[in-house]
Design a protein around this motif. Structure first.
Motif, PDB file in Angstrom:
ATOM      1  N   GLU A 126       0.830  -1.215   0.000  1.00  0.00           N
ATOM      2  CA  GLU A 126       0.000   0.000   0.000  1.00  0.00           C
ATOM      3  C   GLU A 126       0.860   1.259   0.000  1.00  0.00           C
ATOM      4  O   GLU A 126       0.571   2.221  -0.730  1.00  0.00           O
ATOM      5  CB  GLU A 126      -0.917   0.009   1.219  1.00  0.00           C
ATOM      6  CG  GLU A 126      -2.000  -1.059   1.224  1.00  0.00           C
ATOM      7  CD  GLU A 126      -1.561  -2.382   1.816  1.00  0.00           C
ATOM      8  OE1 GLU A 126      -2.429  -3.221   2.093  1.00  0.00           O
ATOM      9  OE2 GLU A 126      -0.333  -2.592   1.971  1.00  0.00           O
ATOM     10  N   ILE A 127       1.916   1.260   0.800  1.00  0.00           N
ATOM     11  CA  ILE A 127       2.808   2.429   0.861  1.00  0.00           C
ATOM     12  C   ILE A 127       3.524   2.622  -0.472  1.00  0.00           C
ATOM     13  O   ILE A 127       3.652   3.755  -0.964  1.00  0.00           O
ATOM     14  CB  ILE A 127       3.814   2.264   2.015  1.00  0.00           C
ATOM     15  CG1 ILE A 127       3.091   2.391   3.358  1.00  0.00           C
ATOM     16  CG2 ILE A 127       4.934   3.300   1.922  1.00  0.00           C
ATOM     17  CD1 ILE A 127       3.955   2.068   4.556  1.00  0.00           C
ATOM     18  N   ALA A 128       3.978   1.520  -1.075  1.00  0.00           N
ATOM     19  CA  ALA A 128       4.653   1.610  -2.375  1.00  0.00           C
ATOM     20  C   ALA A 128       3.721   2.185  -3.428  1.00  0.00           C
ATOM     21  O   ALA A 128       4.148   3.004  -4.266  1.00  0.00           O
ATOM     22  CB  ALA A 128       5.151   0.234  -2.797  1.00  0.00           C
ATOM     23  N   ASP A 129       2.449   1.798  -3.390  1.00  0.00           N
ATOM     24  CA  ASP A 129       1.471   2.322  -4.368  1.00  0.00           C
ATOM     25  C   ASP A 129       1.284   3.831  -4.197  1.00  0.00           C
ATOM     26  O   ASP A 129       1.253   4.579  -5.187  1.00  0.00           O
ATOM     27  CB  ASP A 129       0.127   1.613  -4.205  1.00  0.00           C
ATOM     28  CG  ASP A 129       0.158   0.179  -4.721  1.00  0.00           C
ATOM     29  OD1 ASP A 129       1.111  -0.161  -5.453  1.00  0.00           O
ATOM     30  OD2 ASP A 129      -0.755  -0.599  -4.375  1.00  0.00           O
ATOM     31  N   VAL A 130       1.116   4.270  -2.948  1.00  0.00           N
ATOM     32  CA  VAL A 130       0.918   5.699  -2.693  1.00  0.00           C
ATOM     33  C   VAL A 130       2.129   6.501  -3.171  1.00  0.00           C
ATOM     34  O   VAL A 130       1.993   7.504  -3.882  1.00  0.00           O
ATOM     35  CB  VAL A 130       0.675   5.961  -1.198  1.00  0.00           C
ATOM     36  CG1 VAL A 130       0.670   7.468  -0.907  1.00  0.00           C
ATOM     37  CG2 VAL A 130      -0.659   5.355  -0.762  1.00  0.00           C
ATOM     38  N   LEU A 131       3.322   6.074  -2.780  1.00  0.00           N
ATOM     39  CA  LEU A 131       4.531   6.815  -3.152  1.00  0.00           C
ATOM     40  C   LEU A 131       4.765   6.780  -4.656  1.00  0.00           C
ATOM     41  O   LEU A 131       5.221   7.783  -5.238  1.00  0.00           O
ATOM     42  CB  LEU A 131       5.742   6.250  -2.416  1.00  0.00           C
ATOM     43  CG  LEU A 131       5.747   6.445  -0.897  1.00  0.00           C
ATOM     44  CD1 LEU A 131       6.990   5.816  -0.272  1.00  0.00           C
ATOM     45  CD2 LEU A 131       5.670   7.926  -0.528  1.00  0.00           C
TER      46      LEU A 131
END
Length: 595
Positions: A126-131
């Motif tokens: 999820e964090i990788a997608d946002v960034l």
């Protein structure tokens, strides 16, 4: 890895002696003369069949016992299950939070909190997608945040830390027509703090970030001295903590606990996240206790600390190193292996630096480079025990990986251990021949003798997602391994050189520079501090990978010097582990967080 062996035996130029200009260096030279006398006595004893006179370092004794470890209590099975159930609920609620946050500033703040609380590993995708989305629309995001220094600095730091390409020009909008920085945001102190933390991800030649670092540091120090930073929400404590050591240089797991407890009253952090972090910390702590029990049983049964009492027996501290490299539960195999490897590294280091004679070390180095069990009869008993134990360790790990993945890691492991012993022997020759190399000559050998490459090769081979292709690609990581290991060496020397010279050890980077330039210790230490910053800039510039396995290894590469800072920032916290080191072991492994 084939390239590593080429740096392990540099040509050493013996520098002409200069008049010493400081008392500290005169004392250092006196100790060298004394050491030379010991060497002569040792040689004469050997020729007359008398046991050689050996040096003893009088290291602090081990403060932990196997009985202590095995008595550690974990939460009951029922309590663990209840805690897991609660964590699963909180985890899903946190995942919903990530989906619900639509404003860029809110997304960035949430990711930062997850990372500093130590629970971001649950939400890697999820964090990788946002960034990734933010990076893909960076121009638009930059315009949206143009009046928010805090969010802009967060964006920069989070992207850089994950290897995304982002320019220092992101901060140009916060400079006036004269080039001076302005802290424009709702909370200027938080803005300055975020700018300060972001600036420590600078690369070589980034003048804007250097100016940002100087500006933020000066402003925050002034505000602290004036008493203008409020206590409410833990902001004053956060600023003081950051000014001590920036976030990018901190041991992650130690910081996680500190952040959870220091920021409990911070109204910018969702109480849901704090509860989640506390439960998760305690559950992972139980896992650490189980790992330590397994390791302590292995170490006790191995019996090296009883048979070879001259070296530093530091199982608990070695485990803390391993937690510093990778704290996530999924990487338990790496932690176990690294703890064992560091036990051997310490033993080998003390054999070469303190206990072994030069003749013994010559044979020792030759035997281990050939990995020849049939040549063990040439070694004294203490060396036979060390080599045979290491031989078994390497082949046991190699067999396990072969059985599970069909990959042969033994040649890589043997090569890196051989490089380590060769580098240690080079330093032993400097010591016994009374040589002081130039700083760069010293570092070309010392980044291997500090064990950085050995630690990193072991970590790479222990990765749970290791593939044949990944194993073949490891030599391409030579430069980043070098930067990390040189940082490790410089940080170690800054903290330990005083104690080691008192024991009569080989010259470290500080003494090499003093000897080469004819300067005082104060000047030499200042130069080494600048060299540390330079290597951090080089390391920051190297972190631009995006595959899952490389992400695992990249984190360990950065965490090696971070963990070194923890142990050596105020002296030798490894050789003398009864101070802050002991407190943090208790904090990370023994004492759960109150919920």
């Amino acid at each position: 890895m084939a390239t590593m062996s080429s740096i392990c035996a540099p040509m050493i130029s013996v520098l002409p002696r200069r008049p010493m200009i400081v008392a500290a260096f005169q004392q250092y030279c006196s100790r060298r003369t004394f050491r030379r006398t010991l060497q002569v006595r040792s040689c004469s004893s050997a020729t007359s069949h008398v046991a050689p006179l050996r040096r003893l370092a009088n290291y602090h004794p081990n403060i932990w016992t196997d009985e202590h470890v095995q008595s550690l209590t974990s939460t009951s099975k029922v309590q663990r299950e209840e805690e897991r159930e609660r964590i699963n609920v909180l985890k899903e609620q946190t995942r919903n939070l990530i989906r619900e946050k639509q404003q860029v500033a809110e997304q960035l703040q949430l990711i930062d909190h997850l990372q500093q609380l130590g629970v971001a590993y649950h939400f890697k995708d999820e964090i990788a997608d946002v960034l990734s989305r933010l990076h893909a629309s960076l121009d638009h995001v930059r315009w949206e945040l143009k009046d928010d220094l805090h969010a802009t600095a967060l964006l920069f730091r989070l992207l850089r830390a994950k290897g995304f390409s982002v320019s220092q020009d992101l901060f140009e909008t916060f400079r006036d027509e004269k080039g001076n920085f302005e802290a424009r945001c709702e909370n200027p102190i938080r803005g300055l703090l975020s700018l300060y933390e972001a600036s420590y991800y600078e690369k070589e030649g980034e003048s804007v970030l250097k100016e940002a670092m100087d500006f933020a540091t000066e402003q925050l120090k002034a505000l602290m001295e004036e008493g203008s930073v409020p206590e409410a929400g833990g902001l004053r404590e956060q600023v003081a903590h950051a000014l001590q050591i920036p976030l990018n240089w901190r041991l992650e797991r130690v910081h996680h606990r500190w952040f959870i407890e220091a920021c409990s009253g911070d109204n910018t952090i969702d109480p849901l996240l704090l509860e989640f972090a506390k439960h998760d910390f305690n559950l992972v702590q139980d896992m650490y206790k189980s790992e330590l029990k397994e390791l302590s049983k292995w170490w006790s049964e191995l019996g090296l600390s009883e048979k070879l009492p001259f070296f530093r027996d530091r199982l608990f501290e070695n485990y803390l190193w391993a937690v510093g490299f990778t704290y996530e539960p999924d990487n338990w195999r790496c932690r176990l292996n690294e703890t064992k490897a560091i036990c051997f590294i310490t033993l080998i280091d003390d054999i070469y630096d303190v206990y072994g004679t030069l003749d013994e070390l010559q044979i020792f180095t030759d035997v281990v480079n050939r990995w020849d069990l049939t040549a063990m009869d040439k070694l004294p008993e203490y060396m036979r025990l060390c080599f045979f134990a290491l031989f078994n360790f390497v082949h046991d790990e190699g067999y396990r990986v072969m059985k599970e993945k069909g990959l042969d890691i033994v040649p890589d492991l043997k090569r890196t251990w051989g490089d380590l012993w060769t580098a240690d022997f080079e330093e032993a020759k400097w010591f016994h021949h009374d040589q002081t190399p130039k700083l760069e000559e010293y570092l070309e050998n010392a980044w291997v003798s500090i064990s950085g490459p050995t630690i990193l090769v072991n970590a790479y081979c222990m990765g749970k997602d290791l593939t044949g292709e990944a194993l073949k690609s490891f030599p391409s990581y030579y430069q980043i391994t070098r930067f990390s290991s040189r940082l490790f060496r410089l940080i170690d020397d800054m903290g330990t050189s005083t104690d080691e010279l008192e024991r009569g050890d080989v010259a470290k980077c500080i003494q090499c520079y003093m000897h080469e330039k004819g300067v005082s210790e104060e000047v030499a230490r200042s130069e080494i501090r600048e060299l540390i910053k330079k290597h951090w800039r080089a390391l920051n510039a190297s972190l631009s990978w995006d595959s899952p396995f490389q992400e695992y290894f990249k984190n360990i590469v950065v965490n090696v010097p971070r963990t070194a800072y923890f142990f050596y920032q105020d002296g030798d916290g490894y050789g003398k582990p009864d101070g802050e080191t002991k407190s943090q072991i208790i904090s990370i492994v023994f004492e759960p967080i109150q919920i």
